[in-house]
Write a protein that holds these residues in place. Structure first.
Motif, PDB file in Angstrom:
ATOM      1  N   PHE A   1       2.019  37.545 -31.532  1.00 13.42           N
ATOM      2  CA  PHE A   1       2.394  36.508 -32.505  1.00 13.42           C
ATOM      3  C   PHE A   1       1.615  35.221 -32.309  1.00 13.42           C
ATOM      4  CE2 PHE A   1       5.048  34.957 -29.036  1.00 13.42           C
ATOM      5  CZ  PHE A   1       5.095  33.588 -29.244  1.00 13.42           C
ATOM      6  N   LEU A   2       1.002  35.027 -31.158  1.00 11.78           N
ATOM      7  CA  LEU A   2       0.313  33.778 -30.867  1.00 11.78           C
ATOM      8  C   LEU A   2      -0.954  33.663 -31.714  1.00 11.78           C
ATOM      9  CD1 LEU A   2       0.680  33.877 -26.992  1.00 11.78           C
ATOM     10  CD2 LEU A   2       1.879  32.332 -28.548  1.00 11.78           C
ATOM     11  N   ALA A   3      -1.041  32.604 -32.478  1.00 10.89           N
ATOM     12  CA  ALA A   3      -2.192  32.410 -33.358  1.00 10.89           C
ATOM     13  C   ALA A   3      -2.427  30.924 -33.572  1.00 10.89           C
ATOM     14  CB  ALA A   3      -1.958  33.101 -34.704  1.00 10.89           C
ATOM     15  N   LEU A   4      -3.691  30.539 -33.647  1.00 15.59           N
ATOM     16  CA  LEU A   4      -4.040  29.155 -33.917  1.00 15.59           C
ATOM     17  C   LEU A   4      -3.869  28.850 -35.402  1.00 15.59           C
ATOM     18  CD1 LEU A   4      -7.280  28.911 -31.749  1.00 15.59           C
ATOM     19  CD2 LEU A   4      -4.968  28.170 -31.136  1.00 15.59           C
ATOM     20  N   ASN A   5      -3.541  27.592 -35.713  1.00 14.07           N
ATOM     21  CA  ASN A   5      -3.455  27.175 -37.114  1.00 14.07           C
ATOM     22  C   ASN A   5      -3.903  25.723 -37.236  1.00 14.07           C
ATOM     23  OD1 ASN A   5      -1.058  25.272 -37.070  1.00 14.07           O
ATOM     24  ND2 ASN A   5      -0.024  27.120 -36.331  1.00 14.07           N
ATOM     25  N   ASP A   6      -4.080  25.277 -38.489  1.00 18.52           N
ATOM     26  CA  ASP A   6      -4.623  23.931 -38.714  1.00 18.52           C
ATOM     27  C   ASP A   6      -3.574  22.939 -39.188  1.00 18.52           C
ATOM     28  OD1 ASP A   6      -4.143  24.778 -41.313  1.00 18.52           O
ATOM     29  OD2 ASP A   6      -6.134  24.253 -42.067  1.00 18.52           O
ATOM     30  N   PHE A   7      -2.276  23.255 -38.987  1.00 18.98           N
ATOM     31  CA  PHE A   7      -1.242  22.350 -39.477  1.00 18.98           C
ATOM     32  C   PHE A   7      -1.348  20.970 -38.821  1.00 18.98           C
ATOM     33  CE2 PHE A   7       3.026  20.442 -39.291  1.00 18.98           C
ATOM     34  CZ  PHE A   7       3.267  20.315 -40.649  1.00 18.98           C
ATOM     35  N   ALA A   8      -1.516  20.932 -37.501  1.00 18.90           N
ATOM     36  CA  ALA A   8      -1.626  19.633 -36.820  1.00 18.90           C
ATOM     37  C   ALA A   8      -2.835  18.859 -37.326  1.00 18.90           C
ATOM     38  CB  ALA A   8      -1.723  19.836 -35.313  1.00 18.90           C
ATOM     39  N   GLU A   9      -3.955  19.539 -37.497  1.00 18.67           N
ATOM     40  CA  GLU A   9      -5.160  18.855 -37.987  1.00 18.67           C
ATOM     41  C   GLU A   9      -4.933  18.255 -39.364  1.00 18.67           C
ATOM     42  OE1 GLU A   9      -9.875  19.778 -38.998  1.00 18.67           O
ATOM     43  OE2 GLU A   9      -8.664  21.283 -37.960  1.00 18.67           O
ATOM     44  N   ARG A  10      -4.254  18.995 -40.241  1.00 18.19           N
ATOM     45  CA  ARG A  10      -3.999  18.483 -41.602  1.00 18.19           C
ATOM     46  C   ARG A  10      -3.052  17.290 -41.571  1.00 18.19           C
ATOM     47  NH1 ARG A  10      -1.195  22.018 -44.343  1.00 18.19           N
ATOM     48  NH2 ARG A  10      -1.139  23.762 -42.885  1.00 18.19           N
ATOM     49  N   MET A  11      -2.047  17.337 -40.703  1.00 15.98           N
ATOM     50  CA  MET A  11      -1.093  16.231 -40.631  1.00 15.98           C
ATOM     51  C   MET A  11      -1.685  15.007 -39.944  1.00 15.98           C
ATOM     52  SD  MET A  11       1.550  17.070 -42.307  1.00 15.98           S
ATOM     53  CE  MET A  11       2.396  15.560 -41.890  1.00 15.98           C
ATOM     54  N   LEU A  12      -2.619  15.222 -39.019  1.00 13.97           N
ATOM     55  CA  LEU A  12      -3.233  14.112 -38.297  1.00 13.97           C
ATOM     56  C   LEU A  12      -4.411  13.504 -39.054  1.00 13.97           C
ATOM     57  CD1 LEU A  12      -3.333  15.679 -34.705  1.00 13.97           C
ATOM     58  CD2 LEU A  12      -1.832  13.822 -35.457  1.00 13.97           C
ATOM     59  N   GLY A  13      -5.050  14.325 -39.882  1.00 16.39           N
ATOM     60  CA  GLY A  13      -6.269  13.871 -40.542  1.00 16.39           C
ATOM     61  C   GLY A  13      -7.449  13.830 -39.597  1.00 16.39           C
ATOM     62  N   ARG A  14      -7.373  14.585 -38.510  1.00 14.02           N
ATOM     63  CA  ARG A  14      -8.440  14.662 -37.513  1.00 14.02           C
ATOM     64  C   ARG A  14      -8.197  15.893 -36.656  1.00 14.02           C
ATOM     65  NH1 ARG A  14      -5.906  13.615 -32.756  1.00 14.02           N
ATOM     66  NH2 ARG A  14      -4.123  12.174 -32.790  1.00 14.02           N
ATOM     67  N   LYS A  15      -9.193  16.238 -35.846  1.00 13.04           N
ATOM     68  CA  LYS A  15      -9.006  17.330 -34.907  1.00 13.04           C
ATOM     69  C   LYS A  15      -8.024  16.910 -33.814  1.00 13.04           C
ATOM     70  CE  LYS A  15     -11.974  20.668 -36.081  1.00 13.04           C
ATOM     71  NZ  LYS A  15     -11.539  22.077 -36.322  1.00 13.04           N
ATOM     72  N   PRO A  16      -7.045  17.749 -33.490  1.00 10.91           N
ATOM     73  CA  PRO A  16      -6.177  17.434 -32.355  1.00 10.91           C
ATOM     74  C   PRO A  16      -6.963  17.465 -31.042  1.00 10.91           C
ATOM     75  CG  PRO A  16      -5.209  19.129 -33.767  1.00 10.91           C
ATOM     76  CD  PRO A  16      -6.628  18.964 -34.196  1.00 10.91           C
ATOM     77  N   THR A  17      -6.366  16.934 -30.007  1.00  8.04           N
ATOM     78  CA  THR A  17      -6.991  16.904 -28.691  1.00  8.04           C
ATOM     79  C   THR A  17      -7.170  18.325 -28.157  1.00  8.04           C
ATOM     80  OG1 THR A  17      -5.896  14.808 -28.265  1.00  8.04           O
ATOM     81  CG2 THR A  17      -6.791  15.971 -26.357  1.00  8.04           C
ATOM     82  N   SER A  18      -8.365  18.623 -27.675  1.00  9.89           N
ATOM     83  CA  SER A  18      -8.650  19.940 -27.100  1.00  9.89           C
ATOM     84  C   SER A  18      -8.336  19.948 -25.611  1.00  9.89           C
ATOM     85  CB  SER A  18     -10.122  20.302 -27.300  1.00  9.89           C
ATOM     86  OG  SER A  18     -10.956  19.447 -26.521  1.00  9.89           O
ATOM     87  N   VAL A  19      -8.265  21.142 -25.034  1.00  5.88           N
ATOM     88  CA  VAL A  19      -8.061  21.266 -23.593  1.00  5.88           C
ATOM     89  C   VAL A  19      -9.173  20.555 -22.834  1.00  5.88           C
ATOM     90  CG1 VAL A  19      -8.079  22.898 -21.662  1.00  5.88           C
ATOM     91  CG2 VAL A  19      -6.678  23.372 -23.682  1.00  5.88           C
TER      92      VAL A  19
END
Length: 322
Positions: free
Chosen positions: A285-303
């Motif tokens: 079930f683990l999958a990446l998505n772009d919801f945080a990016e869309r809500m932030l208007g930028r790339k979220p912080t990476s590891v």
């Protein structure tokens, strides 16, 4: 198709867990985005309230406990937006029952954002009995959602389909002392809790009604990593080759005392490993998505970016630290 009627933007927002790693960034972002919003910062302890007052001197800081209904009515009086996060483990039956009653008594909420953390569409009865008995993440969020769904309050669920980046700080002592990452063999996405707070703030401040009653799973959209891959990134950041110890025995020996003290249970580290084994058995079930990016208007912080920012925590004396 008729156009959706806009959601009122809250003129006042209450933040439960305001001294925490999600609530505090949320509060700062609300003040940045809309300084006219009245903030009521809620903590469950007097000492933390003093700290909140020092950090947010112009905002209202109050003590209220979701497990104690006596202060909740006053804490939510006149409040239109509410952010709720709870620790693990936690009695969600009592907490959310108290919360729903207080929100209804205040009769002013237009939007509530609640943090959850479990496998979407999963059934609590599928969680193994020995994992269920320990409670925490394996059970409490199902209970919270069931009670909030039944309330029909204007809730948006932010489901954390990830591990928090600041959990990586627990790796630092072994990395510093023997250049070893001691962590279970796990594949998991990541999210910076500061980014999560900002996402929650943007949801509350949004006039878009389509977010109401939605279940948004969130991660950084970039990092779905094994423990060995995390160790490789950290090795590259430090320019030191790290090894991995992923056995159950190594984890309990390294982290057991700290986790027992935090959870108040001697066997807490073993129970967390039981949960991780269950989670990894369902890891498709683990999958990446772009919801945080869309809500932030930028790339979220990476590891990698987070580890570079916090590099000093992992550098040992032999590598040039003070």
């Amino acid at each position: 198709m008729p156009e959706a009627v806009g959601k009122p933007v809250p003129r006042s927002i209450a933040v439960f867990g305001a001294s925490g790693h999600i609530g505090a960034p949320l509060a700062r972002h609300v003040l940045y985005r809309n300084p006219d919003v009245k903030l009521r910062l809620i903590t469950s302890s007097e000492s933390k309230r003093d700290g909140l007052r020092a950090r947010f001197p112009d905002d209202e800081c109050v003590v209220a406990d979701l497990l104690d209904p006596s202060g909740l009515d006053a804490a939510l009086q006149g409040i239109e937006g509410i952010f709720v996060v709870t620790p693990s483990p936690f009695d969600e039956t009592l907490a959310m029952s108290n919360f729903v009653k207080a929100v209804r008594a205040a009769d002013s909420a237009v939007h509530i954002v609640r943090i959850l953390g479990y496998e979407p569409e999963s059934l609590p009865r599928r969680v193994p009995e020995h994992v269920r008995r320990f409670g925490g993440t394996a059970q409490q969020h199902y209970v919270a959602k069931t009670l909030l769904d039944a309330s029909d309050l204007p809730v948006t669920y932010l489901n954390v389909g990830a591990t928090y980046l600041d959990n990586l700080l627990a790796l630092a002592p072994a990395v510093r002392s023997r250049r070893t990452v001691v962590w279970p063999d796990r594949v998991i996405p990541f999210i910076d809790p500061r980014d999560l707070g900002e996402v929650a703030a943007n949801l509350l401040l949004s006039p878009d009604p389509r977010h109401l009653h939605q279940f948004h799973t969130v991660n950084n959209g970039q990092d779905l990593l094994t423990t060995e891959e995390v160790a490789d990134i950290l090795s590259d950041v430090l320019k030191v080759r790290l090894t991995c110890e992923t056995s159950r025995e190594a984890f309990v020996a390294e982290h057991g005392a700290r986790i027992a003290a935090r959870r108040g249970a001697e066997n807490a580290a073993d129970r967390i490993l039981d949960f991780i084994e269950y989670e990894q058995g369902n890891s498709a079930f683990l999958a990446l998505n772009d919801f945080a990016e869309r809500m932030l208007g930028r790339k979220p912080t990476s590891v990698r970016a987070w580890l570079m920012e916090h590099r000093a925590h992992f550098v040992g004396a032999e590598d040039g630290s003070a």
